[in-house]
Motif scaffolding. Structure first.
Motif, short mmCIF file in Angstrom:
data_model
loop_
_atom_site.label_atom_id
_atom_site.label_comp_id
_atom_site.label_asym_id
_atom_site.label_seq_id
_atom_site.Cartn_x
_atom_site.Cartn_y
_atom_site.Cartn_z
N ARG A 52 0.84 -1.21 0.00
CA ARG A 52 0.00 0.00 0.00
C ARG A 52 0.87 1.26 0.00
NH1 ARG A 52 -5.23 1.08 1.54
NH2 ARG A 52 -5.68 3.30 1.29
N GLN A 72 2.44 1.75 -3.35
CA GLN A 72 1.51 2.38 -4.29
C GLN A 72 1.42 3.88 -4.05
OE1 GLN A 72 -2.64 1.15 -4.14
NE2 GLN A 72 -2.90 1.77 -6.27
N PHE A 122 -2.88 -5.10 -0.97
CA PHE A 122 -2.70 -3.64 -0.96
C PHE A 122 -3.62 -2.96 0.05
CE2 PHE A 122 -0.91 -4.74 -5.05
CZ PHE A 122 0.02 -3.75 -5.33
N GLU A 165 -5.13 -7.85 -4.94
CA GLU A 165 -5.72 -6.60 -4.50
C GLU A 165 -5.78 -6.52 -2.99
OE1 GLU A 165 -7.10 -3.89 -6.27
OE2 GLU A 165 -6.08 -4.72 -8.02
N LEU A 192 2.93 -3.12 -10.05
CA LEU A 192 3.49 -2.71 -8.76
C LEU A 192 3.87 -3.91 -7.91
CD1 LEU A 192 1.25 0.35 -7.79
CD2 LEU A 192 3.65 0.38 -8.48
N LEU A 193 3.08 -4.98 -8.02
CA LEU A 193 3.40 -6.19 -7.28
C LEU A 193 4.73 -6.78 -7.76
CD1 LEU A 193 2.70 -8.36 -5.23
CD2 LEU A 193 1.19 -9.41 -6.92
N ARG A 230 -1.74 -2.35 -10.43
CA ARG A 230 -1.29 -3.06 -9.23
C ARG A 230 -0.50 -4.33 -9.53
NH1 ARG A 230 -5.95 -2.32 -4.51
NH2 ARG A 230 -5.20 -0.23 -3.90
N GLU A 231 -0.78 -4.99 -10.65
CA GLU A 231 0.02 -6.18 -10.98
C GLU A 231 1.46 -5.78 -11.26
OE1 GLU A 231 0.17 -9.85 -14.20
OE2 GLU A 231 -1.76 -8.90 -13.75
#
Length: 472
Positions: free
Chosen positions: A183, A186, A470, A467, A201-202, A198-199
């Protein structure tokens, strides 16, 4: 108060500690590149009475010169280089007693000694002189705050927290600065205007490990793959030699530390202490090296609670080190696109995703609806079954249920086929048989891309998506 992405609580704690009515000796520690210096400098911008940073140079004279120059620059006058640390801290005391010394809004004199362990070179009197400075004078000044900071976490713990001599029980406050969560990562990505989903960022987290210093190097004009090339894989990439530099800066020049990490990077579930002893030696140096790596947060130690006299198992849990030992160390230059979609890439991706999950257990528990339940977490591997069975994360709950967590990172939402269904049932039955637990065993799936429901997914009683990681 300056706004720092992901560090609001830490800023609030520091400010509150500095409002106390007694002398404070605060120690901030954590992994190199995690943002310790930035946190202090931004929290107390323009209000430090004195600040000095240790040098990576291992000579005492260099450290004294660094301290001497800091004294000169901050009002200590034009004087000769101190002959030892007692004289250096004597001059610091004089500086702090001068009428024009900067103070915080609350009137506190704040001293910041960054990279504190580097000052303490071998055979120097630094730590003894610092203890004398604190015990004999600074601790008796109600308006005094001394903040020491360092990346050599094992040194900090051994020489400050576990000190049985003149520094025994002298630290009044301590703060472990952890890497960012997903989180917080992000939040920083949004501040940098990266524009990634988000993928991405992961995967970014699986490479750079939530370390602000690395994240701040990302170029929003480039894709994630291009950034990995530029920062890590190119011939002159700034992070290509980061691991040797990291080891030298935090643990000294020790091949044993690097040998241990190289071995752990190849073993997803970790390695038993006994195997490490067989392959690397049984001397006390191995025990000390493992202890150092654990205290630095690079590895974690665990054991199987259902096995009597189970030896300790060590597992690599630092994402950037795992990435480096997989794709950089000992390899010729390649592009990230050369690695993607190869067997080695998929093996790394599965391992790295598990490592990320281990640092987000609180988020997994929240997604499973058991955030308030007392739990014990550990990996588990069968010692008897054929075929073998491994569970990356077991969450043993105090309410009579054990969650067996299966981690999956697939390109599309995970689809439970017949082979996977058999494998999960085999793992559950093997765990129940070998652990002899009285708890019910529930299968939970932690899937980066979610689960595609079908009839076979009925054995899965809890699903955690990427998800969910996060969440906070």
């Amino acid at each position: 108060m300056a706004l720092i992405v992901g560090r609001r609580k830490e800023q609030e704690d520091l400010a509150e500690w500095c409002r106390s009515r007694k002398a404070e000796l605060i120690c901030i520690y954590g992994r190199r590149r995690v943002g310790k210096t930035y946190l202090v400098e931004q929290t107390f911008r323009g209000r430090l009475a004195f600040a000095a940073t240790g040098s990576e140079d291992k000579r005492m004279r260099t450290q004294l010169r660094v301290f001497h120059e800091a004294l000169r620059a901050q009002g200590g006058g034009e004087r000769a280089l101190p002959k030892d640390w007692f004289e250096a801290f004597g001059r610091l005391r004089e500086l702090l007693l001068s009428p024009g010394v900067p103070r915080s809004e609350e009137g506190r004199r704040i001293v910041f000694l960054d990279e504190f362990p580097w000052f303490a070179t071998k055979r120097s009197d630094f730590l003894v002189a610092f203890a004398d400075f604190w015990n004999a004078w600074a601790s008796k000044q109600d308006d005094m705050v001394v903040i020491v900071c360092g990346s050599a976490t094992s040194w900090i713990i051994r020489n400050l927290f576990e000190n049985t001599g003149s520094m025994y029980n002298r630290i009044t406050r301590q703060m472990y600065l952890a890497p960012f969560t997903l989180r917080e990562t992000q939040e920083m990505a949004d501040a940098l205007r990266l524009g990634w989903g988000r993928e991405a960022l992961l995967v970014c987290y699986m490479v750079f490990g939530g370390l602000p210093y690395y994240l701040d190097m990302l170029d929003r004009r480039k894709s994630l793959a291009q950034n990995i090339d530029t920062l890590c894989l190119d011939v002159r990439a700034p992070l290509r030699r980061e691991v040797p530099h990291l080891m030298e800066a935090t643990l000294g020049d020790s091949p044993l530390h690097r040998d241990i990490l190289a071995m752990l990077a190849t073993r997803r579930m970790g390695i038993h202490r006994t195997e490490l002893e067989e392959r690397l030696g049984t001397s006390g140096s191995l025990k000390r090296a493992l202890d150092d790596l654990e205290k630095c947060g690079y590895v974690r130690r665990y054991h199987n609670p259902h096995e009597r006299r189970s030896p300790s198992i060590y597992q690599l849990v630092d994402p950037f080190l795992l990435f480096s030992y997989t794709f950089i160390e000992g390899r010729s230059v390649n592009r990230w696109t050369d690695y993607e979609r190869t067997p080695g890439y998929y093996a790394w991706r599965g391992n790295a995703f598990e490592v990320v999950c281990l640092s987000h257990i609180a988020q997994i528990k929240w997604a499973l609806g058991i955030a308030a339940v007392k739990t014990t977490e550990y990996p588990w591997a069968s010692s008897l079954s054929d075929p073998g069975a491994q569970i990356a994360l077991v969450i043993e709950r105090a309410d009579g249920v054990t969650n067996l967590c299966e981690m999956k990172f697939t390109d599309e939402p995970f689809f439970m086929d017949k082979a996977c269904e058999r494998d999960l049932i085999h793992k559950r039955e093997t765990f129940l048989r070998e652990s002899a637990t009285r708890n019910a065993a529930h299968i939970a799936l932690v899937s980066a891309t979610g689960l595609k429901p079908n009839a076979r997914s009925g054995d899965v009683t809890g699903v955690v998506s990427g998800e969910d990681l996060f969440a906070f």
